[in-house]
Design a protein around this motif. Sequence first.
Motif, PDB file in Angstrom:
ATOM      1  N   SER A   1      -7.347   2.884  -1.986  1.00  0.00           N
ATOM      2  CA  SER A   1      -5.972   2.793  -1.478  1.00  0.00           C
ATOM      3  C   SER A   1      -5.097   2.226  -2.591  1.00  0.00           C
ATOM      4  CB  SER A   1      -5.902   1.886  -0.242  1.00  0.00           C
ATOM      5  OG  SER A   1      -6.712   2.370   0.806  1.00  0.00           O
TER       6      SER A   1
ATOM      7  N   ILE B   1       0.849  -1.186   0.000  1.00  0.00           N
ATOM      8  CA  ILE B   1       0.000   0.000   0.000  1.00  0.00           C
ATOM      9  C   ILE B   1       0.889   1.242   0.000  1.00  0.00           C
ATOM     10  CG2 ILE B   1      -1.649   1.351   1.360  1.00  0.00           C
ATOM     11  CD1 ILE B   1      -2.974  -1.207   2.205  1.00  0.00           C
TER      12      ILE B   1
ATOM     13  N   LEU C   1      -2.181   0.561  -4.844  1.00  0.00           N
ATOM     14  CA  LEU C   1      -1.187  -0.501  -4.741  1.00  0.00           C
ATOM     15  C   LEU C   1      -0.102  -0.398  -5.806  1.00  0.00           C
ATOM     16  CD1 LEU C   1      -3.500  -3.576  -4.056  1.00  0.00           C
ATOM     17  CD2 LEU C   1      -2.059  -2.364  -2.408  1.00  0.00           C
TER      18      LEU C   1
ATOM     19  N   LYS D   1      -3.963   7.679  -0.800  1.00  0.00           N
ATOM     20  CA  LYS D   1      -5.304   7.247  -0.399  1.00  0.00           C
ATOM     21  C   LYS D   1      -6.300   8.332  -0.769  1.00  0.00           C
ATOM     22  CE  LYS D   1      -4.505   3.982   3.344  1.00  0.00           C
ATOM     23  NZ  LYS D   1      -4.987   3.564   4.693  1.00  0.00           N
TER      24      LYS D   1
END
Length: 413
Positions: free
Chosen positions: A334, A300, A336, A304
């Motif tokens: 979120s 992550i 990646l 965000k």
Amino acid sequence: MAELEETKKSRRGLRMMVVSLLALGLTLTGCSAIDGTSRPGATASSSAGRTTTPTPSAPPANPAVIALNMKDGATFVNPVTPISAEVTHGKVSHVVLKETATGAVTEGTAGADGRSWVNKGPLKFNTGYTFNVTAVDADGNKTTKVSTFTTVPASHEADAVLYPAADSTVGVAQPLQFVFSEPVVNKEAVEKAIKITSSAGQAGAFRWYSDTLVRYRAADFWAANSSINVDMKLLGMDLGNGMIANFNKNYNIQIGNKVVMEANAATHSVSVFVNDVVARTFPATLGDADFPSASGYMVITGDKQRYATFKAASIGLKPGDPGDYGSVDVEFASRLSNSGIFIHQATPSAMPYLGVANLSHGCIGLSPEGAGWVFENMRAGDLVHTVGTPNETIAATDGFGDWNIPFEVYASR
């Protein structure tokens, strides 16, 4: 009687002759040697029979000589180069090292013997300086020497952007990233100048992905709730091609709990482990057969978005292409990967298929509850491990795919 008088006259004449001779002898003795040659250095004195020798005057002292280590007119001077002066036949009397444009003075230290001077600390980049030194010799005579020079110009400064930022808290899977503003040729020297210390004693390795991008990770994930210190001593280092690093940096990073999401494309579900204990399990939808989710490890990132708009064009789809979805609005996104893989709340049309089928373009779609929990409880550096998908792993630099590279391979480059 007449004979007696004659005898007295003869004696008086003899005495007068002796006196005259004696007087003449004394006068000759006062100005000549007995043999009639002159006495070197002898002079007449006002006192009879005494002579004096003049005292020679002391020779003049050697003038003070000043040697400056910075040639007048020098350019591209490295700001960490010591600026110094050495004096022979005298001592330092007065020194001013100042910025030519502003007059700001740089402090320095004189040597214990008073014959030298050197500045304290580094100079500024892209700045002109005047170095004015005065020395005094043993007779108090002063000598002055002046040098003007300029430091490395802005065109040859090199900086770096560091991630994660100082004093931030990240997950156990976060590699340390350094992005340099200029290509680094002297890579080995740069690595040696960056000291990374883990409170858990974990050793790691650097990996250069390009001449400007290098990352550092440990052999395994960082220990939960440990800390990392990064000490960069690069100021003044030539990175190559005359590009000079303009910084030293020392900062700490805190590692949080070990938080890992296991996403299974075959079972259409995700489970989140906190310190190796299952915390939550949610139904999910992952990438479909045409756009399968990436397998392996992803991390992550710090991106965000509570509300986000996804556009098919951002992943190369055009109107009329199979799978083109145009533009959709999502929540709790979120990131990646740089290529557009997110964990997010599934679109309304995909909600009925959570836990049943894979319908996304590679993202992990969750319920509002699941996406909201991840958004609030998983942070940058937390790990996502995807299984059950036929796709390959993401590229190491498409986000932080570093963990898909075995450490012995990672450390070998």
